[in-house]
Design a protein around this motif. Structure first.
Motif, PDB file in Angstrom:
ATOM      1  N   ARG A 146       0.834  -1.211   0.000  1.00  0.00           N
ATOM      2  CA  ARG A 146       0.000   0.000   0.000  1.00  0.00           C
ATOM      3  C   ARG A 146       0.869   1.261   0.000  1.00  0.00           C
ATOM      4  O   ARG A 146       0.618   2.198   0.764  1.00  0.00           O
ATOM      5  N   LEU A 147       1.905   1.277  -0.805  1.00  0.00           N
ATOM      6  CA  LEU A 147       2.788   2.439  -0.885  1.00  0.00           C
ATOM      7  C   LEU A 147       2.519   3.186  -2.185  1.00  0.00           C
ATOM      8  O   LEU A 147       2.021   2.605  -3.159  1.00  0.00           O
ATOM      9  N   THR A 148       2.834   4.489  -2.195  1.00  0.00           N
ATOM     10  CA  THR A 148       2.543   5.305  -3.369  1.00  0.00           C
ATOM     11  C   THR A 148       3.820   5.909  -3.954  1.00  0.00           C
ATOM     12  O   THR A 148       4.831   6.053  -3.266  1.00  0.00           O
ATOM     13  N   LEU A 149       3.751   6.284  -5.228  1.00  0.00           N
ATOM     14  CA  LEU A 149       4.923   6.738  -5.969  1.00  0.00           C
ATOM     15  C   LEU A 149       4.590   7.935  -6.849  1.00  0.00           C
ATOM     16  O   LEU A 149       3.482   8.038  -7.389  1.00  0.00           O
ATOM     17  N   ALA A 150       5.555   8.839  -6.977  1.00  0.00           N
ATOM     18  CA  ALA A 150       5.463   9.944  -7.934  1.00  0.00           C
ATOM     19  C   ALA A 150       6.763   9.972  -8.729  1.00  0.00           C
ATOM     20  O   ALA A 150       7.781   9.418  -8.292  1.00  0.00           O
ATOM     21  N   THR A 151       6.734  10.590  -9.915  1.00  0.00           N
ATOM     22  CA  THR A 151       7.949  10.679 -10.729  1.00  0.00           C
ATOM     23  C   THR A 151       8.200  12.122 -11.137  1.00  0.00           C
ATOM     24  O   THR A 151       7.260  12.900 -11.306  1.00  0.00           O
ATOM     25  N   ALA A 152       9.474  12.459 -11.293  1.00  0.00           N
ATOM     26  CA  ALA A 152       9.876  13.778 -11.785  1.00  0.00           C
ATOM     27  C   ALA A 152      10.945  13.542 -12.845  1.00  0.00           C
ATOM     28  O   ALA A 152      12.078  13.191 -12.534  1.00  0.00           O
ATOM     29  N   GLU A 153      10.565  13.663 -14.120  1.00  0.00           N
ATOM     30  CA  GLU A 153      11.446  13.274 -15.215  1.00  0.00           C
ATOM     31  C   GLU A 153      11.932  14.453 -16.025  1.00  0.00           C
ATOM     32  O   GLU A 153      11.172  15.353 -16.341  1.00  0.00           O
ATOM     33  N   SER A 154      13.206  14.411 -16.360  1.00  0.00           N
ATOM     34  CA  SER A 154      13.711  15.357 -17.340  1.00  0.00           C
ATOM     35  C   SER A 154      14.134  14.577 -18.599  1.00  0.00           C
ATOM     36  O   SER A 154      13.378  14.502 -19.553  1.00  0.00           O
ATOM     37  N   CYS A 155      15.278  13.914 -18.546  1.00  0.00           N
ATOM     38  CA  CYS A 155      15.788  13.288 -19.775  1.00  0.00           C
ATOM     39  C   CYS A 155      14.952  12.095 -20.236  1.00  0.00           C
ATOM     40  O   CYS A 155      14.954  11.744 -21.413  1.00  0.00           O
TER      41      CYS A 155
ATOM     42  N   ALA B 152      13.951  24.125 -17.660  1.00  0.00           N
ATOM     43  CA  ALA B 152      14.494  24.504 -16.350  1.00  0.00           C
ATOM     44  C   ALA B 152      13.399  25.178 -15.515  1.00  0.00           C
ATOM     45  O   ALA B 152      13.216  24.876 -14.341  1.00  0.00           O
ATOM     46  N   GLN B 153      12.637  26.065 -16.180  1.00  0.00           N
ATOM     47  CA  GLN B 153      11.579  26.795 -15.493  1.00  0.00           C
ATOM     48  C   GLN B 153      10.590  25.842 -14.815  1.00  0.00           C
ATOM     49  O   GLN B 153      10.180  26.047 -13.672  1.00  0.00           O
ATOM     50  N   SER B 154      10.247  24.765 -15.508  1.00  0.00           N
ATOM     51  CA  SER B 154       9.254  23.836 -14.948  1.00  0.00           C
ATOM     52  C   SER B 154       9.822  23.097 -13.739  1.00  0.00           C
ATOM     53  O   SER B 154       9.082  22.764 -12.813  1.00  0.00           O
ATOM     54  N   LYS B 155      11.130  22.877 -13.725  1.00  0.00           N
ATOM     55  CA  LYS B 155      11.748  22.221 -12.558  1.00  0.00           C
ATOM     56  C   LYS B 155      11.616  23.130 -11.342  1.00  0.00           C
ATOM     57  O   LYS B 155      11.352  22.674 -10.230  1.00  0.00           O
ATOM     58  N   ILE B 156      11.783  24.425 -11.560  1.00  0.00           N
ATOM     59  CA  ILE B 156      11.683  25.394 -10.465  1.00  0.00           C
ATOM     60  C   ILE B 156      10.221  25.526 -10.022  1.00  0.00           C
ATOM     61  O   ILE B 156       9.904  25.374  -8.849  1.00  0.00           O
TER      62      ILE B 156
ATOM     63  N   LEU C 235       7.419  23.635 -10.661  1.00  0.00           N
ATOM     64  CA  LEU C 235       6.621  22.471 -10.248  1.00  0.00           C
ATOM     65  C   LEU C 235       7.253  21.679  -9.116  1.00  0.00           C
ATOM     66  O   LEU C 235       6.549  21.071  -8.317  1.00  0.00           O
ATOM     67  N   LEU C 236       8.601  21.657  -9.057  1.00  0.00           N
ATOM     68  CA  LEU C 236       9.266  20.794  -8.075  1.00  0.00           C
ATOM     69  C   LEU C 236      10.003  21.570  -6.993  1.00  0.00           C
ATOM     70  O   LEU C 236      10.516  20.985  -6.041  1.00  0.00           O
ATOM     71  N   GLY C 237      10.083  22.887  -7.158  1.00  0.00           N
ATOM     72  CA  GLY C 237      10.786  23.697  -6.163  1.00  0.00           C
ATOM     73  C   GLY C 237      12.294  23.517  -6.210  1.00  0.00           C
ATOM     74  O   GLY C 237      12.985  23.759  -5.213  1.00  0.00           O
ATOM     75  N   VAL C 238      12.822  23.087  -7.374  1.00  0.00           N
ATOM     76  CA  VAL C 238      14.279  23.036  -7.516  1.00  0.00           C
ATOM     77  C   VAL C 238      14.803  24.470  -7.433  1.00  0.00           C
ATOM     78  O   VAL C 238      14.221  25.385  -8.030  1.00  0.00           O
ATOM     79  N   LYS C 239      15.896  24.675  -6.662  1.00  0.00           N
ATOM     80  CA  LYS C 239      16.395  26.038  -6.472  1.00  0.00           C
ATOM     81  C   LYS C 239      17.102  26.542  -7.731  1.00  0.00           C
ATOM     82  O   LYS C 239      17.845  25.797  -8.366  1.00  0.00           O
ATOM     83  N   GLU C 240      16.862  27.784  -8.054  1.00  0.00           N
ATOM     84  CA  GLU C 240      17.456  28.384  -9.246  1.00  0.00           C
ATOM     85  C   GLU C 240      18.982  28.312  -9.150  1.00  0.00           C
ATOM     86  O   GLU C 240      19.668  27.982 -10.107  1.00  0.00           O
ATOM     87  N   GLU C 241      19.508  28.592  -7.957  1.00  0.00           N
ATOM     88  CA  GLU C 241      20.980  28.594  -7.829  1.00  0.00           C
ATOM     89  C   GLU C 241      21.546  27.179  -7.971  1.00  0.00           C
ATOM     90  O   GLU C 241      22.674  27.003  -8.418  1.00  0.00           O
ATOM     91  N   THR C 242      20.738  26.161  -7.616  1.00  0.00           N
ATOM     92  CA  THR C 242      21.204  24.788  -7.816  1.00  0.00           C
ATOM     93  C   THR C 242      21.427  24.547  -9.308  1.00  0.00           C
ATOM     94  O   THR C 242      22.475  24.047  -9.723  1.00  0.00           O
ATOM     95  N   LEU C 243      20.446  24.936 -10.106  1.00  0.00           N
ATOM     96  CA  LEU C 243      20.548  24.748 -11.556  1.00  0.00           C
ATOM     97  C   LEU C 243      21.717  25.553 -12.099  1.00  0.00           C
ATOM     98  O   LEU C 243      22.489  25.076 -12.928  1.00  0.00           O
ATOM     99  N   ARG C 244      21.885  26.774 -11.571  1.00  0.00           N
ATOM    100  CA  ARG C 244      22.921  27.662 -12.092  1.00  0.00           C
ATOM    101  C   ARG C 244      24.309  27.184 -11.650  1.00  0.00           C
ATOM    102  O   ARG C 244      25.226  27.063 -12.460  1.00  0.00           O
ATOM    103  N   GLU C 245      24.438  26.861 -10.355  1.00  0.00           N
ATOM    104  CA  GLU C 245      25.772  26.545  -9.834  1.00  0.00           C
ATOM    105  C   GLU C 245      26.158  25.082 -10.003  1.00  0.00           C
ATOM    106  O   GLU C 245      27.263  24.767 -10.404  1.00  0.00           O
ATOM    107  N   LYS C 246      25.240  24.167  -9.721  1.00  0.00           N
ATOM    108  CA  LYS C 246      25.561  22.739  -9.828  1.00  0.00           C
ATOM    109  C   LYS C 246      25.260  22.202 -11.224  1.00  0.00           C
ATOM    110  O   LYS C 246      25.841  21.214 -11.662  1.00  0.00           O
ATOM    111  N   GLY C 247      24.333  22.855 -11.920  1.00  0.00           N
ATOM    112  CA  GLY C 247      23.973  22.411 -13.257  1.00  0.00           C
ATOM    113  C   GLY C 247      22.713  21.548 -13.256  1.00  0.00           C
ATOM    114  O   GLY C 247      22.336  20.964 -12.232  1.00  0.00           O
TER     115      GLY C 247
END
Lengths: 424, 424
Positions: free
Chosen positions: B265-274, B302-306, B308-320
């Protein structure tokens, strides 16, 4: 030029694997106009391989084998055919280094070496160590040895073997090129009986070869023969089935739709329920799709439709999850939130369970949101779960393609039952 | 008892039809222990049919043909093999009346008569006019002639041909009864060379047939033979490759992972890019997946990652975008927003374009978010765009499967380069 295919493998003889390579090879060879006269399958047994290969070598101008090139004990093809040809095995330095550099056979030099032993005079068909396969010009005969792995077999056959076969003896180059041309039409949502009846009515059709191959859900029509005649018949068919014609360049619906969006610098978002991501994966299977595909929502639960797309709770409650209204609101919300030019939505029942008398399995509502308008079509698809998900996804893409190219003729789908529209 | 199958038909040679009869026949013959040594396909050409049939008649104890028994002019089998056997055609009164009484050929007596002409001495295999097919005991050889229509071919093979074959020579009746079992193992991320070397080391392996078939990216291992031996060898293999074993019931990774989630009875979500929705479509290809799959995000921009998922802008900018951190934040955000027990994320370069020296094509970061922890693995997959998307999606699912079953052993992937983890 008459040829034969030789498939080698216990898995085929014992029916553990369905021989889809034979189907693919038959299609592509007949489409190219090369005459395939025999397809043989034998087990992984050296005497049987040798005996059969010798016979085919004697009877045909070209022989293509599939399987038995791998590193394991039961991979006997190379050794067997080398014996059959009374040749020596020689190590291919190119192949060996390719295999070793791939790193897959680290610490198992024996296996790498086994795979690198080819009959003297053989040329490898690809330097990709994952694409083992070689070619031998032997006493005027063209011999090809391909791996059994479908992806590899298909790639090498299409991109290496066919070109080499078509160049066999200058005089016959024409078989595949000049005298006879091959025309590929890709259609979608085409009624086979309509097509057949139309083709029967055509003048000049007797003089060309017409093949009809369902790619599911697309359909490939192949015309082969004299250039003029092919053009003549082809043009009549194009004229008659214009709206259903996806491509004349053997390009699939996702490729074509992507090209149109790219050329016009338009963007797309998806909101999927019953297709569960298949529509998005079709779009993103195309390299460069990030130029036009902005994002996709796979809103499988009712809650996610409300939270992510702004579908109204009362819509789901009163009209139902499988309804025009839900499809309209999903497409509308997706376009609004993603800030794209278009959005496609799907909601329905892929089955096999979950159907009712009013809403049977195969019921799918597809929405298309465009500037100031949202459309939704009601479909009833047939087949298993996978077929329904695929049909719904391709139909959604085609809906967009037709809108981009024609604007109208949205209703003319074989499986469509109804249509609704909102303007704002 | 060695035998051969002869398939007759242009539709098979030209790949217009996939030869599923061959698969079915191979399965049932090998299961009964009858030795099938050759499968041949030829076009609807009398000389080719006669030549091939004569050869098979000479080389084998039994021959089964499929196709060419119908009423149309391209149905040549009966006439051709009658010539090959130097026999006369005789009208079968039983067959003729059966066909006529069926009413299907009213007003086309010619067709009915054509179908009723059998080689002298032939016995029909069924009195059902829809089940044309006959049998001939000829110079100690068993010859069977079946229709190509799958339903008819399968029925007659199973209910008529096999029993007749098993009764050939009392002494060999046992062949068909003997206790042979077929065991299927489905593995993932299994190194063919490791497996092969391990199998070579096994006791008792000589006595059973072992086949290794890539399903890409899954791998199927088939064991056939004496029950005890199969169990013995099977258990050793299971023991050694426990973590890679997906199923012993021929079930695929999406099915198995879904079952575990459903049971618990466990649930799953996915967050896909590539993977662009391919992962979600794998999950939702399984009927009943709505019980555990809540929603999926295809955050291609990139915008949708920020957003919809709350990915930090600086993460994308600094870590890639292609980084441990982005994969971690995608999985974390997806689980949080979807309120599921788990979330999987993918970000990387499926290619063929977009790669760099530092981040080549095939680079994929896969994230798994679980209660209080997020993991991310760095992979380098090989192959074309489709293969990379497929490998990444299957690997993501397997990551979850391993976590659910073992918690540990996350590192032991062939294509994994590194690992990071966050706790909170």
């Amino acid at each position: 030029m008459r040829g034969a295919l030789l498939f080698i493998g216990d898995e085929l003889i014992s029916g553990r694997i369905l021989n889809t390579n034979a189907e693919f090879a038959g299609k592509i060879l007949s489409a190219t106009g090369l005459k395939l006269t025999e397809i043989v399958t034998v087990p992984d047994e050296e005497p049987q391989i040798i005996k059969t290969f010798k016979r085919l070598l004697e009877e045909y101008d070209f022989v293509i084998t599939s399987g038995g090139l791998g590193p394991t004990e039961d991979d006997l093809t190379t050794e067997a055919i080398t014996k059959a040809l009374n040749l020596e095995l020689k190590e291919s330095k190119t192949l060996l280094s390719a295999i070793l550099s791939s790193g897959e056979y680290k610490g198992t030099l024996g296996m790498a070496k086994k795979m690198s032993m080819l009959p003297e005079g053989a040329e490898i068909l690809s330097e990709d160590s994952k694409m083992l396969g070689f070619y031998l010009h032997y006493q005027g005969k063209k011999l090809f040895f391909l791996p059994g792995v479908p992806e590899q077999f298909r790639f090498l056959l299409k991109d290496r073997v066919i070109p080499l076969l078509c160049e066999v003896r200058g005089g016959e180059r024409g078989i595949c090129k000049e005298e006879r041309i091959l025309k590929n039409f890709i259609f979608f949502d085409l009624n086979e009986t309509d097509l057949n009846q139309f083709i029967l009515s055509l003048k000049g059709k007797e003089e060309i070869k017409i093949g009809y191959y369902p790619l599911i859900p697309e359909v490939r029509l192949v015309l082969l023969g004299d250039k003029e005649k092919v053009e003549e018949v082809g043009n009549q068919i194009k004229e008659r089935f214009k709206v259903n014609l996806i491509s004349e360049e053997d390009e699939s619906l996702p490729v074509i739709t992507g090209k149109i969006l790219m050329e016009r610098r338009l963007t797309l978002a998806t909101a999927e329920s019953c297709t569960g991501g298949y529509l998005a994966s079709l779009i993103t299977s195309i390299s460069g799709s990030s130029a036009y595909f902005e994002r996709g929502f796979v809103t499988y639960s009712a809650q996610s439709k409300i939270e992510l797309l702004g579908v109204k709770e009362e819509t789901l409650r009163e009209k139902g999850i499988y309804s025009f209204e839900t499809a309209l609101e999903m497409a509308y919300g997706a376009r609004l939130i993603a800030k794209t030019d278009f959005a496609l939505s799907t909601t329905g029942i892929a089955g096999p369970t979950g159907g009712t008398a009013e809403i049977p399995v195969g019921t799918v509502f597809i929405g298309l949101s465009v500037p100031h308008r949202v459309f939704a079509l009601h479909f009833r698809f047939e087949g298993d779960r996978q077929t329904i998900q695929r049909m719904a996804s391709y139909t959604a893409l085609d809906l967009l393609r037709r809108y981009l190219l024609y604007g109208e003729s949205l209703f003319s789908y074989r499986f469509a039952l109804g249509f609704k529209e909102r303007t704002f």
